[in-house]
Design a protein around this motif. Structure first.
Motif, mmCIF file in Angstrom:
data_model
loop_
_atom_site.group_PDB
_atom_site.id
_atom_site.type_symbol
_atom_site.label_atom_id
_atom_site.label_comp_id
_atom_site.label_asym_id
_atom_site.label_seq_id
_atom_site.Cartn_x
_atom_site.Cartn_y
_atom_site.Cartn_z
ATOM 1 N N GLY A 422 -58.189 81.106 12.899
ATOM 2 C CA GLY A 422 -59.972 81.714 13.812
ATOM 3 C C GLY A 422 -60.782 80.976 13.040
ATOM 4 O O GLY A 422 -61.765 81.113 14.185
ATOM 5 N N ALA A 423 -61.232 80.917 12.279
ATOM 6 C CA ALA A 423 -62.398 80.298 11.805
ATOM 7 C C ALA A 423 -62.604 79.151 12.873
ATOM 8 O O ALA A 423 -62.684 77.907 13.020
ATOM 9 N N ASN A 424 -63.625 78.820 13.357
ATOM 10 C CA ASN A 424 -64.825 78.466 13.901
ATOM 11 C C ASN A 424 -65.751 77.325 13.082
ATOM 12 O O ASN A 424 -66.724 76.767 14.144
ATOM 13 N N ILE A 425 -65.819 77.968 12.059
ATOM 14 C CA ILE A 425 -66.641 76.793 11.209
ATOM 15 C C ILE A 425 -66.362 77.451 10.160
ATOM 16 O O ILE A 425 -65.537 78.111 9.021
ATOM 17 N N ILE A 426 -66.359 76.185 8.938
ATOM 18 C CA ILE A 426 -66.074 75.417 7.341
ATOM 19 C C ILE A 426 -67.009 75.819 6.736
ATOM 20 O O ILE A 426 -68.301 74.358 7.240
ATOM 21 N N CYS A 427 -67.476 75.836 5.327
ATOM 22 C CA CYS A 427 -68.689 75.745 4.765
ATOM 23 C C CYS A 427 -67.755 75.573 3.312
ATOM 24 O O CYS A 427 -66.856 76.296 3.074
ATOM 25 N N PHE A 428 -68.728 74.090 3.045
ATOM 26 C CA PHE A 428 -67.231 73.954 2.087
ATOM 27 C C PHE A 428 -68.096 73.147 0.142
ATOM 28 O O PHE A 428 -69.040 72.459 0.520
ATOM 29 N N CYS A 438 -62.845 69.207 8.765
ATOM 30 C CA CYS A 438 -61.999 70.212 9.934
ATOM 31 C C CYS A 438 -61.993 69.995 10.889
ATOM 32 O O CYS A 438 -61.933 70.978 11.129
ATOM 33 N N LYS A 439 -61.412 69.401 12.085
ATOM 34 C CA LYS A 439 -61.850 69.222 13.745
ATOM 35 C C LYS A 439 -60.772 70.651 13.932
ATOM 36 O O LYS A 439 -60.017 70.197 13.401
ATOM 37 N N PRO A 440 -60.619 71.498 14.401
ATOM 38 C CA PRO A 440 -61.737 71.316 15.542
ATOM 39 C C PRO A 440 -63.056 72.337 14.728
ATOM 40 O O PRO A 440 -64.348 72.650 15.521
ATOM 41 N N ALA A 441 -63.270 72.852 13.422
ATOM 42 C CA ALA A 441 -64.263 72.999 13.283
ATOM 43 C C ALA A 441 -64.876 72.371 12.374
ATOM 44 O O ALA A 441 -64.167 71.354 11.630
ATOM 45 N N PRO A 442 -65.853 72.888 12.554
ATOM 46 C CA PRO A 442 -66.945 71.215 11.871
ATOM 47 C C PRO A 442 -67.679 71.868 10.402
ATOM 48 O O PRO A 442 -67.399 73.560 9.928
ATOM 49 N N SER A 443 -67.287 71.113 9.681
ATOM 50 C CA SER A 443 -67.680 71.464 8.230
ATOM 51 C C SER A 443 -68.681 70.703 7.933
ATOM 52 O O SER A 443 -69.565 70.030 7.118
ATOM 53 N N LEU A 444 -69.295 72.129 7.050
ATOM 54 C CA LEU A 444 -70.970 71.643 6.028
ATOM 55 C C LEU A 444 -70.325 71.944 5.111
ATOM 56 O O LEU A 444 -69.304 72.625 3.993
ATOM 57 N N LYS A 445 -70.657 70.818 4.164
ATOM 58 C CA LYS A 445 -70.652 70.425 2.519
ATOM 59 C C LYS A 445 -72.055 70.466 1.103
ATOM 60 O O LYS A 445 -73.035 70.566 2.218
ATOM 61 N N LEU A 446 -71.461 71.376 1.069
ATOM 62 C CA LEU A 446 -72.541 72.156 0.231
ATOM 63 C C LEU A 446 -71.821 71.447 -1.364
ATOM 64 O O LEU A 446 -71.613 71.534 -2.300
#
Length: 514
Positions: A422-428, A438-446
């Motif tokens: 169920g994650a609808n957004i990823i932070c990496f 990681c479609k369909p969830a947008p992934s921010l890269k730090l």
């Protein structure tokens, strides 16, 4: 783990001592032989992000970083020596959390009006952060057909008339057959597939199979009680009449679905509808100093406002589980976590591996010596919130707050499980520089360090390396949280601009391939 500020620094070259009890110092910059560092003369070159002994460490004595043991010395280590895999063993030491200082709250989380974002409210009450149409495959044999159909739709230009659709995504993978039709491996794959089929970031889904595979679409529909609808269609290549006819039927079905899917509009939604997957990959010696604790601060803000954060990568909490155990909301949650760790010890053992096969060569090149050291840094992503629940891989996440999902440490497999849950957004977070979406969830890269951020600026969304220049933990954590809200509301990430995400669906394969 101690709070990371203020840092103890030497003027030149810069170093960090994370806890007064540490017998190692971390090199922010490379230390040359003969340099005076933290009252010690370097006896050899210490690469950036790596560790140098602050005092004499006798063979068999613990190496201490973050105020926690990260391994034991394999030989006597003199002050000023490089401390790394050549003289450190990952031998686990008993750690139950006794004697550790109480965990402090991550800065100021003063009560106020909970944050909101602009998302797509779905019929089941959940909220999407994106509005895709998905072409899912039950088996690898249908992968090419799904790609052919998605490419045909894109080339046709039909999506130009529907700017509210983020795209048509083929979700393909390398399994679905050649496995037992019951048991652990089958259950994991079925949960993963169904988690994507009903994910709130999809406005509509077509599921395509070959027809004779183990993972039968008709069986899944019956088990989950789902019927064909305007937003969910299924077909198989064998029944439809081959490749060309199946591609044509998928394209026609997508055209029928587009008006309804495009009618969805973003609306103001509470942050409690955000489900954040916490990921780290290509970690280095800076991960635990910058990006991971900053993401932990952002996670605490999200949880404070009623949202959910999913910590995962079970092999990468190994050796630091005592820190999570102390935060379990009740004894049952703690026992559930230990149950998964015991499963992993058995799983790696029967496959001729061991938990310290992680960290990877890249992690070690970046300064991480043992899984204990890596795990202590990885847990920092979870902030300080109480642990509310423990889930199996791809299991639907129902609880709010900080939860744990059992996944491998391999990033695509881990993130796939989180999104299925169920994650609808990823932070990496990444120190070496990971290329990921990681479609369909947008992934921010730090980025954990400024040098890598500058080198891979097209792939990175936020630079956390400036924390080594004086930016505070709270300032960076709030920057990440604000970026999460913007991305959840539609702002595109770097990986989305680059087109990542079509090939990163990697379900966890457990058991024999037959």
């Amino acid at each position: 783990m101690s709070d990371l500020s203020p840092f103890t620094r030497a003027a030149e070259p810069r170093t960090i001592v994370l806890d007064a009890a540490d017998n190692v110092v971390v090199a922010v910059e490379a230390i040359e032989p003969g340099s005076q560092v933290a009252g010690v003369v370097a006896r050899e070159r210490i690469p950036r992000g790596h560790k140098m002994a602050r005092s004499r460490i006798v063979s068999g004595q613990p190496l201490v970083k973050f105020g926690q043991p990260i391994g034991v010395a394999l030989a006597d280590i003199a002050p000023g020596d490089w401390v790394h895999v050549h003289n450190v063993s990952a031998t686990a030491l008993p750690q139950d959390g006794s004697g550790l200082p109480a965990l402090a709250a991550s800065g100021s989380l003063a009560a106020g009006i909970p944050s909101t974002f602009q998302g797509y409210r779905r019929s089941d009450g959940r909220t999407g952060t994106r509005n895709y149409i998905g072409i899912l495959t039950s088996v690898n044999c249908a992968a090419s057909v799904a790609r052919f159909a998605a490419d045909a739709i894109t080339r046709s230009g039909v999506l130009d008339a529907y700017p509210g659709i983020d795209g048509v995504v083929p979700i393909i993978h390398g399994t679905g057959c050649g496995l037992a039709e019951r048991g652990e491996g089958f259950d994991v794959l079925r949960r993963t597939q169904w988690g994507y089929a009903c994910h709130p970031n999809f406005a509509a889904v077509i599921m395509v199979g070959l027809g004779c595979e183990v993972l039968q679409i008709a069986r899944m529909k019956q088990q989950f009680g789902v019927e064909e609808s305007d937003g969910f269609r299924t077909l198989t290549i064998q029944e439809t009449g081959g490749t060309r006819r199946t591609v044509d039927q998928i394209v026609g079905t997508v055209r029928e679905m587009l008006p309804r899917a495009a009618a969805a509009r973003r609306e103001t939604r509470p942050v409690s509808e955000l489900v954040l997957g916490l990921q780290c990959g290509g970690s280095d010696g800076y991960s635990a100093l910058t990006a991971n604790p900053a993401l932990g601060f952002a996670s605490d803000l999200l949880v404070h406002d009623g949202g959910t954060s999913i910590l995962s990568e079970t092999p990468e909490i190994y050796g630091a589980e005592h820190l999570l155990m102390r935060r379990a909301c009740d004894p049952g949650v703690g026992e559930r976590l230990m149950e998964r760790l015991r499963w992993w010890e058995d799983y790696t053992g029967r496959n001729g591996a061991e938990m310290n096969n992680n960290p990877s060569p890249g992690n070690k090149a970046g300064g991480l010596s043992t899984i204990l050291e890596k795990s202590l840094g990885a847990v920092a992503k979870s902030g300080h919130a109480a642990l509310q629940a423990v889930y199996e891989y791809a299991e639907p996440v129902r609880a709010h707050g900080l939860v744990f999902m059992d996944t491998p440490g391999f990033d695509p497999v881990s993130a796939t499980g989180q999104v299925a849950g169920g994650a609808n957004i990823i932070c990496f977070t990444t120190g070496r520089g990971s290329a990921f979406g990681c479609k369909p969830a947008p992934s921010l890269k730090l980025a954990t360090n400024s040098e890598m951020y500058r080198r891979m600026t097209d792939d990175m969304d936020i630079n956390c390396g400036d924390m080594l220049e004086g930016v505070s933990l709270e300032t960076k954590g709030r920057e990440i949280f604000d970026a999460l809200l913007r991305v959840a509301s539609g702002e595109r990430t770097r990986s989305e601009y680059l087109g990542y995400g079509d090939s990163e669906f990697v379900p966890w394969q457990i058991g024999a391939v037959m």
